[in-house]
Enzyme design. Structure first.
Site, PDB file in Angstrom:
ATOM      1  CG  PHE A 272      -1.853   1.347   1.073  1.00 48.58           C
ATOM      2  CD1 PHE A 272      -3.063   1.005   0.604  1.00 48.58           C
ATOM      3  CD2 PHE A 272      -1.650   2.428   1.640  1.00 48.58           C
ATOM      4  CE1 PHE A 272      -3.635   2.156   0.430  1.00 48.58           C
ATOM      5  CE2 PHE A 272      -2.399   3.540   1.833  1.00 48.58           C
ATOM      6  CZ  PHE A 272      -3.766   3.524   0.995  1.00 48.58           C
TER       7      PHE A 272
ATOM      8  CG  ASP B 269       5.696   3.562   1.634  1.00 52.26           C
ATOM      9  OD1 ASP B 269       5.693   4.361   2.890  1.00 52.26           O
ATOM     10  OD2 ASP B 269       4.678   3.539   0.943  1.00 52.26           O
TER      11      ASP B 269
ATOM     12  CE  LYS C  44      -0.049   5.755   7.839  1.00 48.22           C
ATOM     13  NZ  LYS C  44      -1.414   5.995   7.867  1.00 48.22           N
TER      14      LYS C  44
HETATM   15  C1  PLP Z   1       3.009   2.546   3.925  1.00 51.58           C
HETATM   16  C2  PLP Z   1       2.084   3.572   3.396  1.00 51.58           C
HETATM   17  N1  PLP Z   1       2.353   4.370   2.505  1.00 51.58           N
HETATM   18  C3  PLP Z   1       1.631   5.170   1.976  1.00 51.58           C
HETATM   19  C4  PLP Z   1       0.624   5.638   2.757  1.00 51.58           C
HETATM   20  C5  PLP Z   1      -0.256   7.040   2.119  1.00 51.58           C
HETATM   21  O1  PLP Z   1      -0.309   7.997   3.377  1.00 51.58           O
HETATM   22  P1  PLP Z   1      -1.385   9.235   3.126  1.00 51.58           P
HETATM   23  O2  PLP Z   1      -2.640   8.528   3.543  1.00 51.58           O
HETATM   24  O3  PLP Z   1      -0.843  10.280   4.161  1.00 51.58           O
HETATM   25  O4  PLP Z   1      -1.265   9.754   1.711  1.00 51.58           O
HETATM   26  C6  PLP Z   1       0.138   4.842   3.757  1.00 51.58           C
HETATM   27  C7  PLP Z   1      -0.998   5.281   4.379  1.00 51.58           C
HETATM   28  O5  PLP Z   1      -1.625   4.617   5.366  1.00 51.58           O
HETATM   29  C8  PLP Z   1       0.929   3.992   4.087  1.00 51.58           C
HETATM   30  O6  PLP Z   1       0.853   3.184   5.160  1.00 51.58           O
END
Ligand code: PLP
Length: 383
Positions: A124, A209, A238
Protein backbone atom coordinates in the site's frame (compact mmCIF):
# COMPACT_ATOMS: atom_id res chain seq x y z
CA UNK A 1 -18.32 12.40 -0.43
CA UNK A 2 -19.00 9.03 1.07
CA UNK A 3 -15.46 7.67 0.92
CA UNK A 4 -15.16 6.36 4.50
CA UNK A 5 -17.04 3.64 6.40
CA UNK A 6 -16.94 5.61 9.64
CA UNK A 7 -17.83 4.46 13.14
CA UNK A 8 -20.56 6.47 14.88
CA UNK A 9 -18.13 7.42 17.69
CA UNK A 10 -16.63 10.90 17.76
CA UNK A 11 -13.75 11.45 20.16
CA UNK A 12 -13.77 14.76 21.99
CA UNK A 13 -10.29 14.88 23.51
CA UNK A 14 -7.21 12.86 24.31
CA UNK A 15 -4.43 12.66 26.89
CA UNK A 16 -1.29 10.66 26.16
CA UNK A 17 -2.47 7.23 24.95
CA UNK A 18 -6.06 7.77 26.13
CA UNK A 19 -9.05 8.98 24.13
CA UNK A 20 -12.35 10.29 25.53
CA UNK A 21 -15.75 10.95 24.00
CA UNK A 22 -17.95 13.91 24.97
CA UNK A 23 -19.59 11.86 27.75
CA UNK A 24 -16.22 11.05 29.30
CA UNK A 25 -16.07 7.38 28.23
CA UNK A 26 -12.39 6.45 27.74
CA UNK A 27 -10.41 4.17 25.45
CA UNK A 28 -6.77 3.09 25.33
CA UNK A 29 -5.54 4.36 21.98
CA UNK A 30 -3.52 1.52 20.43
CA UNK A 31 -3.97 2.93 16.93
CA UNK A 32 -2.66 6.51 17.23
CA UNK A 33 -4.81 7.83 14.37
CA UNK A 34 -3.28 5.10 12.14
CA UNK A 35 0.37 5.50 13.16
CA UNK A 36 0.24 9.31 13.41
CA UNK A 37 0.02 10.39 17.07
CA UNK A 38 3.43 9.14 18.17
CA UNK A 39 3.63 11.70 20.98
CA UNK A 40 0.10 10.81 22.05
CA UNK A 41 -2.62 13.40 22.56
CA UNK A 42 -2.06 16.76 24.25
CA UNK A 43 1.75 16.40 24.51
CA UNK A 44 2.70 19.59 26.44
CA UNK A 45 5.87 20.50 24.47
CA UNK A 46 4.14 19.84 21.16
CA UNK A 47 1.05 21.87 22.11
CA UNK A 48 3.16 24.81 23.29
CA UNK A 49 5.34 24.78 20.16
CA UNK A 50 2.31 24.67 17.85
CA UNK A 51 0.58 27.47 19.77
CA UNK A 52 3.73 29.64 19.74
CA UNK A 53 4.31 29.08 16.06
CA UNK A 54 0.66 29.67 15.16
CA UNK A 55 0.89 33.03 16.89
CA UNK A 56 4.23 33.92 15.22
CA UNK A 57 3.79 32.63 11.64
CA UNK A 58 1.77 29.78 10.14
CA UNK A 59 2.71 29.93 6.47
CA UNK A 60 4.97 31.87 4.13
CA UNK A 61 5.43 29.65 0.99
CA UNK A 62 8.55 28.14 -0.50
CA UNK A 63 9.45 31.41 -2.21
CA UNK A 64 11.30 32.30 1.01
CA UNK A 65 13.71 30.58 3.36
CA UNK A 66 12.15 28.14 5.80
CA UNK A 67 14.45 28.20 8.87
CA UNK A 68 12.36 25.66 10.80
CA UNK A 69 12.26 23.31 7.81
CA UNK A 70 16.04 23.64 7.47
CA UNK A 71 16.46 22.50 11.07
CA UNK A 72 14.14 19.55 10.47
CA UNK A 73 16.09 18.56 7.35
CA UNK A 74 19.38 18.63 9.28
CA UNK A 75 17.98 16.43 12.03
CA UNK A 76 16.45 14.01 9.52
CA UNK A 77 19.83 13.74 7.79
CA UNK A 78 21.49 12.97 11.13
CA UNK A 79 18.90 10.39 12.14
CA UNK A 80 18.66 8.66 8.77
CA UNK A 81 22.16 9.00 7.29
CA UNK A 82 20.56 10.34 4.10
CA UNK A 83 21.68 13.51 2.29
CA UNK A 84 18.72 15.62 1.23
CA UNK A 85 15.05 16.13 2.02
CA UNK A 86 11.99 17.23 0.07
CA UNK A 87 8.91 18.11 2.16
CA UNK A 88 5.28 17.61 1.26
CA UNK A 89 2.10 16.91 3.19
CA UNK A 90 1.02 13.26 2.94
CA UNK A 91 2.47 9.81 2.45
CA UNK A 92 0.98 9.56 -1.03
CA UNK A 93 2.65 12.80 -2.08
CA UNK A 94 6.02 11.66 -0.76
CA UNK A 95 5.74 8.43 -2.76
CA UNK A 96 4.62 10.41 -5.80
CA UNK A 97 7.77 12.53 -5.47
CA UNK A 98 9.96 9.44 -5.10
CA UNK A 99 8.52 7.93 -8.30
CA UNK A 100 9.14 11.22 -10.13
CA UNK A 101 12.76 11.36 -8.90
CA UNK A 102 13.29 7.80 -10.13
CA UNK A 103 11.84 8.59 -13.56
CA UNK A 104 13.96 11.71 -13.93
CA UNK A 105 17.09 9.88 -12.79
CA UNK A 106 16.65 7.26 -15.52
CA UNK A 107 16.02 9.98 -18.12
CA UNK A 108 19.21 11.75 -17.03
CA UNK A 109 21.10 8.51 -17.63
CA UNK A 110 19.70 8.42 -21.18
CA UNK A 111 17.30 5.61 -20.33
CA UNK A 112 13.88 7.20 -20.81
CA UNK A 113 12.60 3.82 -22.01
CA UNK A 114 12.94 2.49 -18.47
CA UNK A 115 9.44 3.32 -17.27
CA UNK A 116 8.42 0.12 -15.42
CA UNK A 117 8.14 -0.22 -11.64
CA UNK A 118 8.52 -3.27 -9.43
CA UNK A 119 6.32 -3.37 -6.32
CA UNK A 120 5.08 -6.05 -3.94
CA UNK A 121 1.85 -7.94 -3.58
CA UNK A 122 -0.12 -6.65 -0.55
CA UNK A 123 1.67 -3.29 -0.88
CA UNK A 124 0.00 0.00 0.00
CA UNK A 125 1.59 3.26 -1.11
CA UNK A 126 -1.31 5.72 -1.14
CA UNK A 127 -4.18 7.04 -3.23
CA UNK A 128 -2.76 9.58 -5.70
CA UNK A 129 -2.55 8.24 -9.25
CA UNK A 130 1.16 7.38 -9.09
CA UNK A 131 1.09 5.96 -5.56
CA UNK A 132 -2.02 3.90 -6.28
CA UNK A 133 -0.43 2.50 -9.45
CA UNK A 134 2.20 0.73 -7.32
CA UNK A 135 -0.40 -0.30 -4.71
CA UNK A 136 -1.35 -3.94 -5.13
CA UNK A 137 -5.03 -4.14 -4.16
CA UNK A 138 -6.91 -4.06 -7.51
CA UNK A 139 -9.93 -2.55 -5.75
CA UNK A 140 -7.94 0.64 -5.08
CA UNK A 141 -6.24 0.69 -8.48
CA UNK A 142 -8.43 -0.58 -11.28
CA UNK A 143 -11.30 1.97 -11.16
CA UNK A 144 -8.78 4.73 -11.95
CA UNK A 145 -6.84 3.27 -14.87
CA UNK A 146 -5.00 3.65 -17.08
CA UNK A 147 -2.26 4.49 -14.55
CA UNK A 148 1.53 4.79 -14.87
CA UNK A 149 3.34 1.60 -15.52
CA UNK A 150 3.82 -1.14 -16.34
CA UNK A 151 4.03 -2.26 -12.69
CA UNK A 152 5.19 -5.79 -11.87
CA UNK A 153 3.91 -7.05 -8.51
CA UNK A 154 6.04 -9.69 -6.78
CA UNK A 155 5.05 -11.84 -3.77
CA UNK A 156 6.87 -10.51 -0.67
CA UNK A 157 10.01 -12.49 0.21
CA UNK A 158 10.04 -14.39 -3.14
CA UNK A 159 13.56 -13.72 -4.44
CA UNK A 160 13.09 -15.82 -7.60
CA UNK A 161 9.99 -13.85 -8.60
CA UNK A 162 11.89 -10.63 -7.85
CA UNK A 163 14.74 -11.67 -10.18
CA UNK A 164 12.21 -12.40 -12.92
CA UNK A 165 10.53 -8.99 -12.49
CA UNK A 166 13.90 -7.25 -12.89
CA UNK A 167 14.13 -8.70 -16.42
CA UNK A 168 11.73 -5.84 -17.31
CA UNK A 169 14.64 -3.41 -16.67
CA UNK A 170 12.57 -1.27 -14.31
CA UNK A 171 12.97 2.37 -13.43
CA UNK A 172 12.52 1.78 -9.69
CA UNK A 173 11.46 -0.73 -7.10
CA UNK A 174 9.28 0.34 -4.16
CA UNK A 175 8.74 -1.69 -0.98
CA UNK A 176 7.64 -1.27 2.63
CA UNK A 177 10.25 -2.94 4.91
CA UNK A 178 7.25 -3.82 7.10
CA UNK A 179 4.02 -3.95 5.11
CA UNK A 180 1.41 -1.97 7.04
CA UNK A 181 -2.01 -2.13 5.40
CA UNK A 182 -1.07 -5.46 3.81
CA UNK A 183 -0.90 -7.28 7.17
CA UNK A 184 2.23 -6.29 9.19
CA UNK A 185 4.52 -8.56 7.20
CA UNK A 186 8.22 -7.96 8.03
CA UNK A 187 10.27 -8.48 4.87
CA UNK A 188 13.08 -11.05 5.18
CA UNK A 189 16.62 -9.71 5.37
CA UNK A 190 17.55 -11.99 2.44
CA UNK A 191 14.80 -10.40 0.34
CA UNK A 192 15.80 -6.83 1.25
CA UNK A 193 19.43 -7.62 0.39
CA UNK A 194 18.42 -9.28 -2.90
CA UNK A 195 16.38 -6.17 -3.82
CA UNK A 196 19.39 -3.95 -3.08
CA UNK A 197 21.73 -6.16 -5.11
CA UNK A 198 19.37 -6.33 -8.09
CA UNK A 199 18.93 -2.54 -8.01
CA UNK A 200 22.71 -2.06 -7.87
CA UNK A 201 23.32 -4.47 -10.74
CA UNK A 202 20.76 -2.74 -13.00
CA UNK A 203 21.00 0.86 -11.72
CA UNK A 204 17.37 0.70 -10.61
CA UNK A 205 16.26 3.18 -7.92
CA UNK A 206 15.35 1.50 -4.62
CA UNK A 207 12.57 3.27 -2.70
CA UNK A 208 11.69 2.26 0.84
CA UNK A 209 8.21 3.43 1.82
CA UNK A 210 8.46 3.92 5.58
CA UNK A 211 5.34 6.05 5.85
CA UNK A 212 3.82 3.59 8.35
CA UNK A 213 6.79 1.62 9.74
CA UNK A 214 9.39 4.42 9.90
CA UNK A 215 10.03 7.55 12.03
CA UNK A 216 11.10 5.51 15.06
CA UNK A 217 8.19 3.07 15.22
CA UNK A 218 10.44 0.00 15.21
CA UNK A 219 12.79 1.44 17.86
CA UNK A 220 15.30 2.69 15.27
CA UNK A 221 14.66 5.83 13.27
CA UNK A 222 14.25 3.90 10.01
CA UNK A 223 12.99 0.33 9.81
CA UNK A 224 15.70 -0.01 7.14
CA UNK A 225 18.29 0.54 9.88
CA UNK A 226 17.65 -3.04 11.07
CA UNK A 227 18.90 -4.22 7.66
CA UNK A 228 22.19 -4.23 5.77
CA UNK A 229 20.29 -3.03 2.68
CA UNK A 230 19.89 0.74 2.48
CA UNK A 231 17.49 2.51 0.07
CA UNK A 232 18.27 5.26 -2.43
CA UNK A 233 15.08 7.09 -1.41
CA UNK A 234 12.98 6.73 1.72
CA UNK A 235 9.55 8.22 2.30
CA UNK A 236 8.20 9.24 5.72
CA UNK A 237 4.91 10.83 6.77
CA UNK A 238 2.26 9.98 9.41
CA UNK A 239 3.94 10.81 12.80
CA UNK A 240 6.71 13.04 11.48
CA UNK A 241 5.05 16.30 12.62
CA UNK A 242 3.33 14.88 15.69
CA UNK A 243 -0.11 14.87 14.04
CA UNK A 244 0.10 17.85 11.67
CA UNK A 245 0.27 16.96 7.98
CA UNK A 246 3.86 16.57 6.77
CA UNK A 247 5.77 14.09 4.66
CA UNK A 248 9.29 13.88 3.37
CA UNK A 249 11.39 12.10 0.79
CA UNK A 250 14.96 11.56 1.94
CA UNK A 251 17.54 10.96 -0.77
CA UNK A 252 20.94 9.32 -0.65
CA UNK A 253 23.87 11.19 -2.19
CA UNK A 254 23.42 9.60 -5.62
CA UNK A 255 19.93 11.08 -6.05
CA UNK A 256 20.09 14.29 -4.02
CA UNK A 257 20.66 16.52 -7.05
CA UNK A 258 18.17 14.96 -9.48
CA UNK A 259 15.44 17.55 -8.88
CA UNK A 260 16.46 21.13 -9.68
CA UNK A 261 14.57 24.42 -9.16
CA UNK A 262 11.26 24.34 -11.00
CA UNK A 263 11.08 20.54 -11.30
CA UNK A 264 8.78 19.91 -8.38
CA UNK A 265 7.15 21.76 -5.52
CA UNK A 266 4.52 21.98 -2.81
CA UNK A 267 2.73 25.08 -1.54
CA UNK A 268 2.60 23.90 2.07
CA UNK A 269 5.61 21.55 2.13
CA UNK A 270 8.04 22.17 4.98
CA UNK A 271 6.12 25.22 6.21
CA UNK A 272 6.72 26.83 9.62
CA UNK A 273 3.88 25.26 11.61
CA UNK A 274 4.40 21.64 10.57
CA UNK A 275 8.20 22.01 10.74
CA UNK A 276 8.08 23.42 14.27
CA UNK A 277 5.97 20.43 15.33
CA UNK A 278 8.31 18.02 13.51
CA UNK A 279 11.25 19.50 15.36
CA UNK A 280 9.61 18.72 18.71
CA UNK A 281 8.91 15.13 17.59
CA UNK A 282 12.50 14.58 16.39
CA UNK A 283 13.94 16.17 19.55
CA UNK A 284 11.83 13.82 21.69
CA UNK A 285 13.05 10.84 19.65
CA UNK A 286 16.66 11.85 20.19
CA UNK A 287 16.07 12.55 23.88
CA UNK A 288 15.31 8.89 24.64
CA UNK A 289 11.94 8.13 23.06
CA UNK A 290 13.54 5.61 20.67
CA UNK A 291 14.68 3.59 23.72
CA UNK A 292 11.16 3.75 25.12
CA UNK A 293 9.78 2.42 21.82
CA UNK A 294 12.22 -0.51 22.02
CA UNK A 295 11.15 -1.30 25.59
CA UNK A 296 7.41 -1.03 24.86
CA UNK A 297 7.97 -3.01 21.65
CA UNK A 298 9.51 -5.87 23.62
CA UNK A 299 6.64 -5.78 26.10
CA UNK A 300 4.16 -5.89 23.21
CA UNK A 301 6.04 -8.72 21.48
CA UNK A 302 6.10 -10.85 24.65
CA UNK A 303 2.44 -10.13 25.37
CA UNK A 304 1.33 -10.94 21.83
CA UNK A 305 3.47 -14.11 21.73
CA UNK A 306 1.69 -15.26 24.91
CA UNK A 307 -1.70 -14.55 23.31
CA UNK A 308 -0.65 -16.40 20.14
CA UNK A 309 0.34 -19.43 22.22
CA UNK A 310 -2.88 -19.34 24.25
CA UNK A 311 -5.58 -18.67 21.63
CA UNK A 312 -6.40 -21.19 18.88
CA UNK A 313 -7.86 -18.37 16.75
CA UNK A 314 -4.41 -16.77 16.46
CA UNK A 315 -2.06 -18.03 13.74
CA UNK A 316 0.96 -15.87 14.55
CA UNK A 317 2.33 -12.62 15.98
CA UNK A 318 3.65 -10.18 13.38
CA UNK A 319 5.60 -6.92 13.24
CA UNK A 320 8.30 -5.16 15.25
CA UNK A 321 8.44 -2.43 17.89
CA UNK A 322 5.18 -0.49 18.04
CA UNK A 323 3.87 -1.83 14.74
CA UNK A 324 2.74 -5.30 15.76
CA UNK A 325 -0.33 -7.45 15.70
CA UNK A 326 -1.88 -10.89 15.53
CA UNK A 327 -2.76 -12.80 12.38
CA UNK A 328 -5.97 -14.76 12.89
CA UNK A 329 -7.11 -17.83 11.02
CA UNK A 330 -10.03 -15.75 9.66
CA UNK A 331 -11.21 -12.13 9.41
CA UNK A 332 -10.32 -9.92 12.39
CA UNK A 333 -12.99 -7.20 12.17
CA UNK A 334 -15.30 -8.66 14.86
CA UNK A 335 -12.35 -8.86 17.29
CA UNK A 336 -11.45 -5.22 16.60
CA UNK A 337 -15.12 -4.18 17.07
CA UNK A 338 -15.33 -6.06 20.36
CA UNK A 339 -12.05 -4.50 21.55
CA UNK A 340 -13.55 -1.08 20.82
CA UNK A 341 -16.67 -1.94 22.84
CA UNK A 342 -14.32 -2.84 25.71
CA UNK A 343 -12.26 0.35 25.64
CA UNK A 344 -9.42 -0.48 23.23
CA UNK A 345 -8.90 1.25 19.88
CA UNK A 346 -7.16 -0.97 17.29
CA UNK A 347 -7.61 -1.72 13.58
CA UNK A 348 -7.39 -4.57 11.12
CA UNK A 349 -4.72 -4.95 8.43
CA UNK A 350 -5.10 -7.13 5.36
CA UNK A 351 -8.43 -8.38 6.73
CA UNK A 352 -7.11 -11.11 9.03
CA UNK A 353 -4.63 -9.19 11.17
CA UNK A 354 -5.36 -7.23 14.37
CA UNK A 355 -3.09 -4.21 14.04
CA UNK A 356 -1.66 -2.19 16.95
CA UNK A 357 0.13 1.12 16.29
CA UNK A 358 0.11 2.80 19.71
CA UNK A 359 1.62 6.19 20.51
CA UNK A 360 5.31 5.91 21.47
CA UNK A 361 4.40 7.42 24.85
CA UNK A 362 1.98 4.63 25.82
CA UNK A 363 2.83 3.60 29.39
CA UNK A 364 3.79 0.09 30.49
CA UNK A 365 0.53 -0.06 32.47
CA UNK A 366 -1.62 1.09 29.54
CA UNK A 367 0.00 -1.46 27.24
CA UNK A 368 -0.61 -4.23 29.81
CA UNK A 369 -4.26 -3.18 30.01
CA UNK A 370 -4.53 -3.21 26.21
CA UNK A 371 -3.16 -6.77 26.12
CA UNK A 372 -5.61 -7.82 28.87
CA UNK A 373 -8.56 -6.45 26.90
CA UNK A 374 -7.38 -8.28 23.77
CA UNK A 375 -6.97 -11.50 25.76
CA UNK A 376 -10.49 -11.24 27.20
CA UNK A 377 -12.01 -10.44 23.79
CA UNK A 378 -10.29 -13.42 22.13
CA UNK A 379 -11.44 -15.70 24.98
CA UNK A 380 -15.03 -14.46 24.61
CA UNK A 381 -15.10 -14.83 20.81
CA UNK A 382 -13.52 -18.29 20.91
CA UNK A 383 -16.19 -19.40 23.39
C1 PLP B 1 3.03 2.50 3.77
C2 PLP B 1 2.13 3.64 3.40
N1 PLP B 1 2.44 4.41 2.36
C3 PLP B 1 1.68 5.45 2.00
C4 PLP B 1 0.52 5.76 2.67
C5 PLP B 1 -0.33 6.93 2.24
O1 PLP B 1 -0.22 7.96 3.14
P1 PLP B 1 -1.29 9.18 3.13
O2 PLP B 1 -2.61 8.59 3.53
O3 PLP B 1 -0.73 10.14 4.13
O4 PLP B 1 -1.30 9.72 1.76
C6 PLP B 1 0.15 4.98 3.78
C7 PLP B 1 -1.10 5.29 4.52
O5 PLP B 1 -1.62 4.49 5.24
C8 PLP B 1 0.96 3.89 4.13
O6 PLP B 1 0.65 3.10 5.17
Amino acid sequence: MHTYARSETAFARGAGALLFDAEGKSWIDALGGIAVNALGHGHPRLVTAIADQAAALIHTSNLYRQPWGEQVALRLARLSGMNAAFFSNSGSEANETALKIARKYQQQQGRSDRAAFVALEQSFHGRTTGAVAVTHNPKYREPFGPLIGPVYFVPPNDVDALRKAFESEPCAMILEPIQGEGGLRVLDEAFLVAARELCDATDTVLIHDEVQCGSGRTGRFLASQWSAAQPDLVTLAKPIAGGLPMSVVLAAEKLEGVLVPGDHGSTFGGGPLASRAALVFLEELEKGLLDTVQARGEQLRDGLEALAAKHPLVVERRGRGLIQGLKLERGASDVVRECFANGLVAATAGGEVIRLLPPYVITEQQLSSALEILDAVLTKIEA
